[in-house]
Design a protein around this motif. Structure first.
Motif, PDB file in Angstrom:
ATOM      1  N   GLU A  37      -3.994  -0.058  -2.904  1.00 36.45           N
ATOM      2  CA  GLU A  37      -3.805  -0.268  -4.342  1.00 36.45           C
ATOM      3  C   GLU A  37      -2.362  -0.012  -4.756  1.00 36.45           C
ATOM      4  O   GLU A  37      -1.810   1.060  -4.498  1.00 36.45           O
ATOM      5  CB  GLU A  37      -4.742   0.657  -5.117  1.00 36.45           C
ATOM      6  N   ALA A  38      -1.768  -1.017  -5.385  1.00 35.91           N
ATOM      7  CA  ALA A  38      -0.405  -0.854  -5.919  1.00 35.91           C
ATOM      8  C   ALA A  38      -0.494  -0.114  -7.253  1.00 35.91           C
ATOM      9  O   ALA A  38      -1.567  -0.016  -7.845  1.00 35.91           O
ATOM     10  CB  ALA A  38       0.242  -2.221  -6.110  1.00 35.91           C
ATOM     11  N   GLY A  39       0.630   0.397  -7.713  1.00 37.24           N
ATOM     12  CA  GLY A  39       0.699   0.972  -9.047  1.00 37.24           C
ATOM     13  C   GLY A  39       0.529   2.474  -9.130  1.00 37.24           C
ATOM     14  O   GLY A  39       0.853   3.071 -10.148  1.00 37.24           O
ATOM     15  N   ARG A  40       0.001   3.106  -8.068  1.00 40.32           N
ATOM     16  CA  ARG A  40      -0.173   4.552  -8.133  1.00 40.32           C
ATOM     17  C   ARG A  40       1.012   5.266  -7.481  1.00 40.32           C
ATOM     18  O   ARG A  40       1.691   6.065  -8.104  1.00 40.32           O
ATOM     19  CB  ARG A  40      -1.468   4.949  -7.426  1.00 40.32           C
ATOM     20  N   PHE A  41       1.244   4.970  -6.189  1.00 42.61           N
ATOM     21  CA  PHE A  41       2.337   5.612  -5.454  1.00 42.61           C
ATOM     22  C   PHE A  41       3.541   4.695  -5.323  1.00 42.61           C
ATOM     23  O   PHE A  41       4.654   5.145  -5.100  1.00 42.61           O
ATOM     24  CB  PHE A  41       1.869   6.022  -4.056  1.00 42.61           C
ATOM     25  N   PRO A  87       5.017  -0.120 -14.364  1.00 39.95           N
ATOM     26  CA  PRO A  87       4.026  -1.012 -14.985  1.00 39.95           C
ATOM     27  C   PRO A  87       4.663  -2.175 -15.744  1.00 39.95           C
ATOM     28  O   PRO A  87       4.069  -3.238 -15.852  1.00 39.95           O
ATOM     29  CB  PRO A  87       3.243  -0.115 -15.928  1.00 39.95           C
ATOM     30  N   SER A  88       5.889  -2.001 -16.257  1.00 40.64           N
ATOM     31  CA  SER A  88       6.524  -3.094 -16.997  1.00 40.64           C
ATOM     32  C   SER A  88       7.019  -4.161 -16.018  1.00 40.64           C
ATOM     33  O   SER A  88       7.206  -5.312 -16.389  1.00 40.64           O
ATOM     34  CB  SER A  88       7.686  -2.578 -17.843  1.00 40.64           C
ATOM     35  N   LYS A 101      -0.106  -1.893 -10.890  1.00 36.67           N
ATOM     36  CA  LYS A 101      -1.477  -1.436 -11.179  1.00 36.67           C
ATOM     37  C   LYS A 101      -2.436  -2.620 -11.331  1.00 36.67           C
ATOM     38  O   LYS A 101      -2.129  -3.582 -12.005  1.00 36.67           O
ATOM     39  CB  LYS A 101      -1.475  -0.599 -12.466  1.00 36.67           C
ATOM     40  N   GLY A 102      -3.582  -2.540 -10.656  1.00 40.78           N
ATOM     41  CA  GLY A 102      -4.551  -3.626 -10.718  1.00 40.78           C
ATOM     42  C   GLY A 102      -4.382  -4.635  -9.587  1.00 40.78           C
ATOM     43  O   GLY A 102      -5.192  -5.543  -9.435  1.00 40.78           O
ATOM     44  N   SER A 103      -3.310  -4.482  -8.791  1.00 42.66           N
ATOM     45  CA  SER A 103      -3.078  -5.386  -7.655  1.00 42.66           C
ATOM     46  C   SER A 103      -3.385  -4.663  -6.348  1.00 42.66           C
ATOM     47  O   SER A 103      -3.238  -3.446  -6.261  1.00 42.66           O
ATOM     48  CB  SER A 103      -1.614  -5.823  -7.604  1.00 42.66           C
ATOM     49  N   TRP A 104      -3.780  -5.443  -5.354  1.00 39.49           N
ATOM     50  CA  TRP A 104      -4.064  -4.889  -4.025  1.00 39.49           C
ATOM     51  C   TRP A 104      -3.159  -5.564  -3.025  1.00 39.49           C
ATOM     52  O   TRP A 104      -2.885  -6.761  -3.128  1.00 39.49           O
ATOM     53  CB  TRP A 104      -5.535  -5.092  -3.675  1.00 39.49           C
TER      54      TRP A 104
END
Length: 155
Positions: A37-41, A87-88, A101-104
């Protein structure tokens, strides 16, 4: 890469999966590819391979820090640079794709390629990522070089 470094790289990468244990099992016994999962780390900026390979080459210059994790997908003809989450995702340009975030993101383990996916710079487990400013400069420089070469290569 030392054994401990790639073990740390495995832990660091697997932490971004929905189930780190299943992720590591998949790398060792399954297809060898896990969805992370992208967006976290981290986020991933993906660019066409010619641009990405030239950019990575520019990032290996003396005096610059070692580049962050970089993945190539030879089937898709793309290079993915792991950058801090944003996120932007203010990256714009022809052929650029930004996973947040929301992408894999499909990834092989840090210690071997799987199908068309291979680490050009494997994660070392320290959390080092590409510095967005440095990456942007290298991308612009590489883009300029490709623009000059395009007419010469008949593309």
């Amino acid at each position: 890469m030392t054994n401990t470094m790639w073990m740390r790289g495995v832990e660091w990468l697997a932490a971004a999966s929905a189930d780190p244990r299943a992720c590591k099992w998949e790398w060792d016994h399954g297809e060898g590819i896990a969805l992370l999962e992208a967006g976290r780390f981290w986020d991933v900026l993906s660019v066409p391979d010619r641009l990405g390979l030239l950019t990575l080459d520019l990032l290996w210059r003396p005096g610059l820090p070692v580049p962050g994790p970089t993945l190539v997908d030879t089937a898709a003809g793309r290079v993915g640079f792991f950058v801090p989450p944003d996120p932007s995702g203010g990256w714009v340009g022809a052929g650029l794709r930004y996973a947040t975030k929301g992408s894999w993101v499909a990834a092989p383990p840090p210690y071997r390629p799987a199908r068309s996916l291979e680490w050009l710079v494997p994660p070392d487990g320290t959390g080092t990522l590409h510095a967005p400013g440095t990456l942007e400069e290298a991308l612009q420089q590489a883009n300029g070089t490709l623009a000059v070469l395009a007419p010469l290569c008949g593309r």
